[in-house]
Design an enzyme around this catalytic site. Structure first.
Site, PDB file in Angstrom:
ATOM      1  N   LYS A 190     -70.787 -18.100 -26.726  1.00  0.00           N
ATOM      2  CA  LYS A 190     -70.983 -17.849 -28.168  1.00  0.00           C
ATOM      3  C   LYS A 190     -69.664 -18.123 -28.876  1.00  0.00           C
ATOM      4  CE  LYS A 190     -73.455 -13.746 -28.413  1.00  0.00           C
ATOM      5  NZ  LYS A 190     -73.905 -12.670 -29.314  1.00  0.00           N
ATOM      6  N   HIS A 219     -71.306  -0.074 -34.604  1.00  0.00           N
ATOM      7  CA  HIS A 219     -71.163  -0.984 -35.745  1.00  0.00           C
ATOM      8  C   HIS A 219     -71.194  -0.210 -37.066  1.00  0.00           C
ATOM      9  CE1 HIS A 219     -71.290  -4.737 -37.877  1.00  0.00           C
ATOM     10  NE2 HIS A 219     -72.355  -4.350 -38.530  1.00  0.00           N
ATOM     11  N   ARG A 248     -80.087 -10.515 -23.271  1.00  0.00           N
ATOM     12  CA  ARG A 248     -78.669 -10.489 -23.640  1.00  0.00           C
ATOM     13  C   ARG A 248     -78.364  -9.348 -24.602  1.00  0.00           C
ATOM     14  NH1 ARG A 248     -75.091 -16.032 -24.284  1.00  0.00           N
ATOM     15  NH2 ARG A 248     -73.192 -15.037 -24.976  1.00  0.00           N
ATOM     16  N   GLU A 250     -65.381  -1.651 -24.730  1.00  0.00           N
ATOM     17  CA  GLU A 250     -66.400  -2.615 -24.273  1.00  0.00           C
ATOM     18  C   GLU A 250     -66.577  -2.515 -22.765  1.00  0.00           C
ATOM     19  OE1 GLU A 250     -68.483  -4.510 -25.805  1.00  0.00           O
ATOM     20  OE2 GLU A 250     -67.704  -4.614 -27.849  1.00  0.00           O
ATOM     21  N   ARG A 282     -68.481 -34.093 -32.696  1.00  0.00           N
ATOM     22  CA  ARG A 282     -69.784 -33.584 -32.230  1.00  0.00           C
ATOM     23  C   ARG A 282     -69.698 -32.936 -30.850  1.00  0.00           C
ATOM     24  NH1 ARG A 282     -70.793 -38.309 -34.622  1.00  0.00           N
ATOM     25  NH2 ARG A 282     -71.747 -38.140 -36.687  1.00  0.00           N
ATOM     26  N   ASN A 307     -75.288  -5.173 -26.100  1.00  0.00           N
ATOM     27  CA  ASN A 307     -74.980  -4.408 -27.309  1.00  0.00           C
ATOM     28  C   ASN A 307     -75.127  -2.911 -27.095  1.00  0.00           C
ATOM     29  OD1 ASN A 307     -74.391  -6.679 -28.776  1.00  0.00           O
ATOM     30  ND2 ASN A 307     -76.500  -6.958 -29.467  1.00  0.00           N
ATOM     31  N   LYS A 351     -71.528  -9.844 -17.042  1.00  0.00           N
ATOM     32  CA  LYS A 351     -71.739 -10.666 -18.241  1.00  0.00           C
ATOM     33  C   LYS A 351     -72.331 -12.011 -17.825  1.00  0.00           C
ATOM     34  CE  LYS A 351     -70.908 -12.283 -22.586  1.00  0.00           C
ATOM     35  NZ  LYS A 351     -70.321 -12.128 -23.872  1.00  0.00           N
ATOM     36  N   GLU A 389     -79.686 -15.399 -26.142  1.00  0.00           N
ATOM     37  CA  GLU A 389     -79.963 -14.072 -26.683  1.00  0.00           C
ATOM     38  C   GLU A 389     -81.361 -13.918 -27.240  1.00  0.00           C
ATOM     39  OE1 GLU A 389     -76.708 -12.632 -28.946  1.00  0.00           O
ATOM     40  OE2 GLU A 389     -77.553 -10.634 -29.140  1.00  0.00           O
ATOM     41  N   HIS A 436     -73.615  -0.297 -29.447  1.00  0.00           N
ATOM     42  CA  HIS A 436     -73.167  -1.004 -30.645  1.00  0.00           C
ATOM     43  C   HIS A 436     -73.891  -0.597 -31.930  1.00  0.00           C
ATOM     44  CE1 HIS A 436     -71.000  -3.375 -27.788  1.00  0.00           C
ATOM     45  NE2 HIS A 436     -70.568  -4.234 -28.677  1.00  0.00           N
ATOM     46  N   HIS A 488     -63.321  -1.931 -33.194  1.00  0.00           N
ATOM     47  CA  HIS A 488     -64.628  -2.180 -32.600  1.00  0.00           C
ATOM     48  C   HIS A 488     -64.848  -1.395 -31.290  1.00  0.00           C
ATOM     49  CE1 HIS A 488     -68.246  -4.428 -31.725  1.00  0.00           C
ATOM     50  NE2 HIS A 488     -67.761  -4.735 -30.529  1.00  0.00           N
TER      51      HIS A 488
HETATM   52  P1  NAD Z   1     -58.114 -10.555 -31.076  1.00  0.00           P
HETATM   53  O1  NAD Z   1     -58.428 -11.857 -30.456  1.00  0.00           O
HETATM   54  O2  NAD Z   1     -58.087 -10.446 -32.549  1.00  0.00           O
HETATM   55  O3  NAD Z   1     -56.739 -10.042 -30.451  1.00  0.00           O
HETATM   56  C1  NAD Z   1     -56.202  -8.810 -30.866  1.00  0.00           C
HETATM   57  C2  NAD Z   1     -54.698  -8.889 -31.048  1.00  0.00           C
HETATM   58  O4  NAD Z   1     -54.075  -8.952 -29.767  1.00  0.00           O
HETATM   59  C3  NAD Z   1     -54.239 -10.138 -31.779  1.00  0.00           C
HETATM   60  O5  NAD Z   1     -53.178  -9.775 -32.631  1.00  0.00           O
HETATM   61  C4  NAD Z   1     -53.750 -11.055 -30.684  1.00  0.00           C
HETATM   62  O6  NAD Z   1     -52.797 -11.988 -31.123  1.00  0.00           O
HETATM   63  C5  NAD Z   1     -53.165 -10.056 -29.726  1.00  0.00           C
HETATM   64  N1  NAD Z   1     -53.113 -10.460 -28.330  1.00  0.00           N
HETATM   65  C6  NAD Z   1     -54.085 -11.042 -27.590  1.00  0.00           C
HETATM   66  N2  NAD Z   1     -53.680 -11.207 -26.335  1.00  0.00           N
HETATM   67  C7  NAD Z   1     -52.419 -10.722 -26.261  1.00  0.00           C
HETATM   68  C8  NAD Z   1     -51.470 -10.591 -25.201  1.00  0.00           C
HETATM   69  N3  NAD Z   1     -51.772 -10.936 -23.961  1.00  0.00           N
HETATM   70  N4  NAD Z   1     -50.269 -10.059 -25.506  1.00  0.00           N
HETATM   71  C9  NAD Z   1     -49.969  -9.635 -26.750  1.00  0.00           C
HETATM   72  N5  NAD Z   1     -50.829  -9.710 -27.794  1.00  0.00           N
HETATM   73  C10 NAD Z   1     -52.046 -10.252 -27.534  1.00  0.00           C
HETATM   74  O7  NAD Z   1     -59.127  -9.406 -30.577  1.00  0.00           O
HETATM   75  P2  NAD Z   1     -60.050  -9.301 -29.289  1.00  0.00           P
HETATM   76  O8  NAD Z   1     -60.379  -7.877 -29.190  1.00  0.00           O
HETATM   77  O9  NAD Z   1     -59.491 -10.008 -28.123  1.00  0.00           O
HETATM   78  O10 NAD Z   1     -61.352 -10.121 -29.729  1.00  0.00           O
HETATM   79  C11 NAD Z   1     -62.088  -9.748 -30.870  1.00  0.00           C
HETATM   80  C12 NAD Z   1     -62.875 -10.950 -31.337  1.00  0.00           C
HETATM   81  O11 NAD Z   1     -63.758 -11.363 -30.297  1.00  0.00           O
HETATM   82  C13 NAD Z   1     -63.708 -10.689 -32.552  1.00  0.00           C
HETATM   83  O12 NAD Z   1     -63.524 -11.731 -33.483  1.00  0.00           O
HETATM   84  C14 NAD Z   1     -65.132 -10.698 -32.019  1.00  0.00           C
HETATM   85  O13 NAD Z   1     -66.070 -11.149 -32.971  1.00  0.00           O
HETATM   86  C15 NAD Z   1     -65.018 -11.629 -30.857  1.00  0.00           C
HETATM   87  N6  NAD Z   1     -66.034 -11.424 -29.807  1.00  0.00           N
HETATM   88  C16 NAD Z   1     -66.740 -12.499 -29.387  1.00  0.00           C
HETATM   89  C17 NAD Z   1     -67.675 -12.353 -28.386  1.00  0.00           C
HETATM   90  C18 NAD Z   1     -68.437 -13.550 -27.887  1.00  0.00           C
HETATM   91  O14 NAD Z   1     -69.367 -13.392 -27.093  1.00  0.00           O
HETATM   92  N7  NAD Z   1     -68.074 -14.750 -28.299  1.00  0.00           N
HETATM   93  C19 NAD Z   1     -67.916 -11.092 -27.806  1.00  0.00           C
HETATM   94  C20 NAD Z   1     -67.161 -10.012 -28.251  1.00  0.00           C
HETATM   95  C21 NAD Z   1     -66.213 -10.192 -29.261  1.00  0.00           C
END
Ligand code: NAD
Length: 343
Positions: free
Chosen positions: A141, A236, A225, A183, A119, A229, A211, A221, A232, A248
């Site tokens: 999030k 999207h 918040r 982003e 939990r 977007n 942020k 949100e 986006h 993205h």
């Molecule tokens: P990701 O986490 O999928 O990473 C992309 C690739 O880069 C992966 O293959 C990873 O292993 C690699 N990688 C990461 N760091 C590395 C490093 N230092 N060296 C070498 N390789 C590395 O993609 P992302 O763009 O970081 O994140 C996308 C995700 O984040 C999505 O699932 C999205 O939904 C989520 N997201 C969440 C929020 C939130 O507020 N929680 C906001 C935006 C996006």
């Protein structure tokens, strides 16, 4: 939001309601601040990461690494289930802690597992991607995908602290950089100003500050918040219509230019403001045009999500005299004609 006085380390404090705060340490070498974020009483630390993340951390505690898969197909409830089972087999308790070591996918999954296991137990994010550091790791999030859509199951679970060590970005693949830049570009219009004139550490810290400030003002949100977007809505639609050929951040970059063109059509901003959007997006090496194979009809349907919305006009996040804000009831004909500016 409070800034550390130590000039070598940029620390942003996220201030939530009820006196809940947490630090985000930004800069090369910021990982040296990790140990102080782990609760004193935690004997064990579960590190959730991916095999492709070429970084390790030493927590000084009894630590174990749990590897999850790469790509959105791994961001599932079954990954959460198997992580929780592995935590239980290791006898991880509520007094212990979880660390997400990776990009946004890892921190979303690690955060969600931490929110439900026993939990809820403390989570700390060590973010290794640009997108993660400026966005995903901050704000609490968490979640996973369902076959019906992205991030449909999750929880708000604030970390105890976040490490954005920019040295970790040295190994980030080129395309992941670009995705993060998409982003990052949006923050220029969310109060960031000329971010492209800052060095990387200051640029990341400035995005974290924005942020943190937006999250502090609207943790769940309900309204403000949503400005995160920016870019986006079309972004999207481009991702979905193009079957994710554009990533993205790349799609958001095109969406930012579109949002600027639309805002100008509505008389909210000037042609110079649109030119500034184009300059920033192109300057980061991001695409500025809608891919040829994506038709207007499909994009408009996706932007409106369903017919009822289309009849009532569409909702966008747009720049204007009061800054970036949510704008409802935008005329679908204007939405359509403005697409031509990006062809
Ligand atoms: P990701 O986490 O999928 O990473 C992309 C690739 O880069 C992966 O293959 C990873 O292993 C690699 N990688 C990461 N760091 C590395 C490093 N230092 N060296 C070498 N390789 C590395 O993609 P992302 O763009 O970081 O994140 C996308 C995700 O984040 C999505 O699932 C999205 O939904 C989520 N997201 C969440 C929020 C939130 O507020 N929680 C906001 C935006 C996006």
């Amino acid at each position: 939001m409070v800034e550390s006085s130590d000039p070598s380390m940029r620390t942003v404090t996220v201030e939530l309601g009820d006196d809940r705060t947490y630090p985000v340490h930004v800069g090369r070498g910021a990982v040296t601040r990790l140990a102080e974020l782990i609760p004193e009483r935690s004997r064990r630390v579960a590190i959730v990461t991916q095999s492709g993340i070429p970084h390790t951390i030493d927590t000084g505690r009894d630590q174990r690494v749990f590897v999850i898969g790469d790509g959105e197909a791994s961001k599932t409830l079954s990954t959460i289930e198997s992580l929780c089972e592995s935590f239980a087999e290791w006898n991880l308790t509520r007094a212990d802690a979880v660390i997400g070591l990776g990009g946004g996918l890892v921190t979303d999954v690690a955060g969600f597992a931490a929110s439900v296991y026993h939990r809820g137990l403390p989570v700390i994010h060590v973010s290794t991607s640009l997108l993660g550091q400026i966005d995903a790791a901050i704000g609490g999030k968490t979640g996973v995908n369902l076959p019906q859509g992205k991030n449909l199951v999750g929880a708000y679970w604030q970390p105890r602290g976040v490490i954005c060590d920019t040295e970790f970005l040295d190994t980030l693949p080129e395309r992941e950089w670009r995705c993060g830049m998409g982003e990052l570009a949006k923050y220029h219009w969310l109060g960031g100003g000329r971010l492209d004139e800052l060095d990387l550490d200051d640029r990341v810290a400035q995005c974290v500050r924005i942020k943190a400030e937006v999250v502090a003002s609207d943790e769940r949100e309900s309204s403000r918040r949503a400005i995160l977007n920016y870019g986006h809505t079309l972004g999207h639609a481009i991702e979905v219509a193009g079957d994710h050929q554009l990533r993205h951040g790349e799609a958001v970059a095109i969406g930012l230019i579109y949002a600027a063109e639309l805002a100008q059509s509505l008389g909210r901003i000037t042609a110079d403001d649109v030119a500034e959007h184009r300059r920033v997006v192109a300057g980061y090496g991001l695409p500025t045009q809608i891919p040829d194979d994506l038709g207007d009809d499909e994009l408009i349907t996706l932007m409106g999500r369903d017919k009822k919305v289309l009849d009532a006009g569409l909702t966008f996040v747009l720049d204007g005299p009061n800054g970036v804000e949510v704008v409802h009831s935008v005329d679908p004909e204007l939405v359509r004609s403005t697409l031509a500016a990006l062809r």
